[in-house]
Design an enzyme around this catalytic site. Structure first.
Site, PDB file in Angstrom:
ATOM      1  N   TYR A 107      30.608  42.972  51.404  1.00  0.00           N
ATOM      2  CA  TYR A 107      31.403  41.998  52.130  1.00  0.00           C
ATOM      3  C   TYR A 107      30.634  40.551  51.851  1.00  0.00           C
ATOM      4  O   TYR A 107      29.245  40.707  52.444  1.00  0.00           O
ATOM      5  CB  TYR A 107      31.894  42.324  53.441  1.00  0.00           C
ATOM      6  CG  TYR A 107      33.461  42.173  53.541  1.00  0.00           C
ATOM      7  CD1 TYR A 107      34.344  41.195  52.974  1.00  0.00           C
ATOM      8  CD2 TYR A 107      34.002  43.466  53.752  1.00  0.00           C
ATOM      9  CE1 TYR A 107      35.604  41.374  53.288  1.00  0.00           C
ATOM     10  CE2 TYR A 107      35.143  43.737  53.616  1.00  0.00           C
ATOM     11  CZ  TYR A 107      36.134  42.715  53.484  1.00  0.00           C
ATOM     12  OH  TYR A 107      37.525  42.537  53.390  1.00  0.00           O
ATOM     13  N   GLU A 162      31.979  37.197  52.448  1.00  0.00           N
ATOM     14  CA  GLU A 162      33.018  36.065  52.611  1.00  0.00           C
ATOM     15  C   GLU A 162      31.983  34.753  53.074  1.00  0.00           C
ATOM     16  O   GLU A 162      31.097  34.846  53.612  1.00  0.00           O
ATOM     17  CB  GLU A 162      33.873  36.258  54.141  1.00  0.00           C
ATOM     18  CG  GLU A 162      35.138  37.047  53.773  1.00  0.00           C
ATOM     19  CD  GLU A 162      35.887  37.316  55.066  1.00  0.00           C
ATOM     20  OE1 GLU A 162      35.374  37.444  56.095  1.00  0.00           O
ATOM     21  OE2 GLU A 162      37.075  37.808  54.853  1.00  0.00           O
ATOM     22  N   ASP A 213      45.333  24.264  33.052  1.00  0.00           N
ATOM     23  CA  ASP A 213      45.147  25.545  32.978  1.00  0.00           C
ATOM     24  C   ASP A 213      44.624  26.190  31.799  1.00  0.00           C
ATOM     25  O   ASP A 213      45.581  26.248  31.005  1.00  0.00           O
ATOM     26  CB  ASP A 213      46.524  25.984  33.711  1.00  0.00           C
ATOM     27  CG  ASP A 213      46.503  27.530  33.769  1.00  0.00           C
ATOM     28  OD1 ASP A 213      45.594  28.172  33.413  1.00  0.00           O
ATOM     29  OD2 ASP A 213      47.550  28.154  34.142  1.00  0.00           O
ATOM     30  N   THR A 249      40.883  32.160  33.576  1.00  0.00           N
ATOM     31  CA  THR A 249      40.565  33.366  33.561  1.00  0.00           C
ATOM     32  C   THR A 249      39.438  33.547  32.728  1.00  0.00           C
ATOM     33  O   THR A 249      38.909  32.835  32.011  1.00  0.00           O
ATOM     34  CB  THR A 249      41.561  34.356  32.992  1.00  0.00           C
ATOM     35  OG1 THR A 249      41.525  34.232  31.525  1.00  0.00           O
ATOM     36  CG2 THR A 249      43.052  33.987  33.508  1.00  0.00           C
ATOM     37  N   LYS A 297      39.951  36.763  29.282  1.00  0.00           N
ATOM     38  CA  LYS A 297      41.083  36.420  27.946  1.00  0.00           C
ATOM     39  C   LYS A 297      39.790  36.248  26.575  1.00  0.00           C
ATOM     40  O   LYS A 297      39.118  37.232  26.635  1.00  0.00           O
ATOM     41  CB  LYS A 297      41.936  35.227  27.979  1.00  0.00           C
ATOM     42  CG  LYS A 297      43.057  35.866  29.128  1.00  0.00           C
ATOM     43  CD  LYS A 297      44.096  34.778  29.278  1.00  0.00           C
ATOM     44  CE  LYS A 297      45.004  35.434  30.427  1.00  0.00           C
ATOM     45  NZ  LYS A 297      46.235  34.662  30.979  1.00  0.00           N
ATOM     46  N   ARG A 350      38.039  41.072  34.316  1.00  0.00           N
ATOM     47  CA  ARG A 350      39.335  40.305  35.044  1.00  0.00           C
ATOM     48  C   ARG A 350      38.970  39.619  36.003  1.00  0.00           C
ATOM     49  O   ARG A 350      38.380  39.995  37.142  1.00  0.00           O
ATOM     50  CB  ARG A 350      40.231  41.700  35.142  1.00  0.00           C
ATOM     51  CG  ARG A 350      41.640  41.474  35.613  1.00  0.00           C
ATOM     52  CD  ARG A 350      42.556  42.530  35.480  1.00  0.00           C
ATOM     53  NE  ARG A 350      42.616  42.830  34.171  1.00  0.00           N
ATOM     54  CZ  ARG A 350      43.470  42.192  33.314  1.00  0.00           C
ATOM     55  NH1 ARG A 350      44.364  41.269  33.552  1.00  0.00           N
ATOM     56  NH2 ARG A 350      43.471  42.348  31.968  1.00  0.00           N
TER      57      ARG A 350
HETATM   58  C1  LIG Z   1      46.709  34.420  32.258  1.00  0.00           C
HETATM   59  C2  LIG Z   1      47.252  33.225  32.734  1.00  0.00           C
HETATM   60  C3  LIG Z   1      47.426  32.970  34.170  1.00  0.00           C
HETATM   61  C4  LIG Z   1      47.152  34.143  34.916  1.00  0.00           C
HETATM   62  O1  LIG Z   1      46.145  34.800  35.016  1.00  0.00           O
HETATM   63  P1  LIG Z   1      45.885  36.457  35.634  1.00  0.00           P
HETATM   64  O2  LIG Z   1      44.730  36.713  35.888  1.00  0.00           O
HETATM   65  O3  LIG Z   1      46.869  37.460  34.893  1.00  0.00           O
HETATM   66  O4  LIG Z   1      46.474  35.954  37.040  1.00  0.00           O
HETATM   67  C5  LIG Z   1      47.735  31.883  34.683  1.00  0.00           C
HETATM   68  N1  LIG Z   1      47.593  30.593  33.775  1.00  0.00           N
HETATM   69  C6  LIG Z   1      47.866  30.773  32.511  1.00  0.00           C
HETATM   70  C7  LIG Z   1      48.289  29.501  31.580  1.00  0.00           C
HETATM   71  C8  LIG Z   1      47.721  32.090  31.803  1.00  0.00           C
HETATM   72  O5  LIG Z   1      47.805  32.270  30.482  1.00  0.00           O
END
Ligand SMILES: *Cc1c(COP(=O)(O)O)cnc(C)c1O
Length: 414
Positions: free
Chosen positions: A48, A50, A194, A220, A223, A229
């Site tokens: 933990y 936080e 994003d 993320t 990817k 993850r």
């Molecule tokens: C994959 C993705 C997310 C979300 O990611 P998670 O880890 O699945 O919650 C957010 N925005 C975009 C543009 C994505 O491609």
């Protein structure tokens, strides 16, 4: 694990077999390194912590502090960012933190329309983003299938959004971050990029970075970036306190220290020359795959790709996205159905598929392999499992797929 929990041990073994035995073309997936997996499976999961390094609510954080500090410093260096927060549990959590840091419920947020490639967290009614905020969607141009920057500016001037979002989940082209910055400045909006999908290309120098333009970048780590993850946020120094508070304590509790350590590992891997050539190959392979699918009679939305993914319009084949996904599945090829811009079919059916090159490039596939992959996908899409000949062809294709992946298997046996 085989002795203590044979059922779950069998699940893990079966999943490894699935990864080794077929083609993984899901654009948001990748195959992490054994070092990333080792960090994820470590005792750091117990802790933990936080708070943030040096400012924790729990004792015993001296070692996990080092992990998080390394992750932060490596992320800042890799992306040239003034501030990094590596605690978001996922991309969607990172995005929730962005809304929390920069908007109040009800505020207008200008973002890519979902059916044109935007993400659920960009204003869908089934997500917090569309329930608690006021989404204003922009679109791609009908002729070019590229973002309509004139529409973005017009909507920004009309609605005066608090936040403008650039970035999508199914957009195959580069994004003009400078154009978005100019529009955000004109209406005094926060520019949020994003970069969930393409941050790995940025890390490897295969795509221009949004960091110099954006107030905040969410991403993320699993990817193209090929880490565990998880999510992260990069921002200008002036937003550091707002970003950190939005992650903890506003939207999350204890950070996943095993995942943060694994993010640090992935950032180190992504800073290598080897990763830079990987990122370049990912883009070359996606272009080669899009071209191969076009020669199979399908159409690449926007005419191709600049990134790791291509969006494929199946209209000319008469096969829906859902049917194509299932036929490819029967041929050992995993991909997903996807709406295309102005899609007449509902989201559960769609007229398109989305394909990505991140996983197969990790396996070592090159552009000549992608021609073969395109031919496998093309023949699978054309094979109707309701007919004897279709079923037979799919069976034969699954054998061809297995033969192809066996030449460069995922997670090769040592
Ligand atoms: C994959 C993705 C997310 C979300 O990611 P998670 O880890 O699945 O919650 C957010 N925005 C975009 C543009 C994505 O491609």
């Amino acid at each position: 694990m085989a002795n203590t929990d044979p059922e779950i041990a069998d699940v893990v073994r079966s999943e490894l077999g699935r990864l080794r035995g077929g083609l993984q073309l899901i654009a948001s997936e990748n195959l992490t390194s054994p070092a990333v997996l080792a960090a994820l499976g470590s005792v750091l999961s117990n802790k933990y912590a936080e708070g943030y390094p040096g400012r924790r609510y729990y004792g015993g954080c001296e070692f996990v502090d080092r992990a998080e500090t390394l992750a932060i410093e490596r992320a800042k260096a890799l992306f040239g960012a003034e501030h990094a927060n590596v605690q978001p549990h996922s991309g969607a959590n990172a995005n929730l933190a962005v809304y929390s840091a920069f908007a109040e419920p009800g505020d207008a947020v200008l973002a890519m329309s979902l059916p044109h490639g935007g993400h659920l967290t960009h204003g869908s009614k089934v997500s917090f983003s569309g329930r608690w905020f006021t989404p204003v969607p922009y679109h791609v141009h009908k002729d070019t299938e590229l973002i309509d920057y004139d529409e973005v500016r017009d909507l920004a001037l009309l609605h005066r959004p608090k936040i403008i979002v650039a970035g999508a989940t199914a957009y195959p082209r580069t994004i003009d971050f400078a154009a978005f910055r100019a529009i955000a400045d004109e209406v005094h909006a926060i520019l949020w990029v994003d970069a969930a999908h393409f941050i790995g290309l940025v890390a490897g120098g295969a795509m221009d970075s949004p960091v110099p333009y954006a107030d905040v970048v969410s991403a993320t780590t699993h990817k193209v970036l090929r880490g565990p993850r998880g999510g992260m946020l990069l921002s200008r120094a002036e937003h550091a306190a707002a970003v950190d508070k939005a992650v903890f304590p506003f939207t999350q509790g204890g950070p996943f220290m095993h995942a943060i350590a694994a993010k640090a590992v992935a950032f180190r891997e992504a800073a290598t020359q080897e990763y830079r050539s990987y990122a370049r190959s990912v883009v070359e392979n996606a272009a080669a795959l899009a071209a191969a699918l076009e020669s199979e009679g399908m159409r690449a939305v926007s005419g191709g790709t600049d990134t790791h993914l291509a969006l494929i319009d199946l209209s000319a084949t008469g096969v829906s996205g859902a049917e194509a996904e299932s036929r490819c599945g029967a041929a050992g090829i995993t991909l997903n159905k996807n709406s295309i811009p102005f899609d007449p079919a509902p989201p559960a059916v769609t007229s398109g598929i989305r394909v990505g090159s991140a996983s197969v490039t990790t396996q070592g596939f090159g552009t000549s392999d992608m021609a073969l992959v395109g031919s496998l996908v093309g023949r699978a899409v054309a094979s109707d499992p309701a007919t004897d000949v279709g079923r037979k062809t799919l069976q034969q294709l699954s054998e061809e797929t297995a033969a192809l992946v066996s030449t460069k298997p995922a997670y090769p046996r040592a």
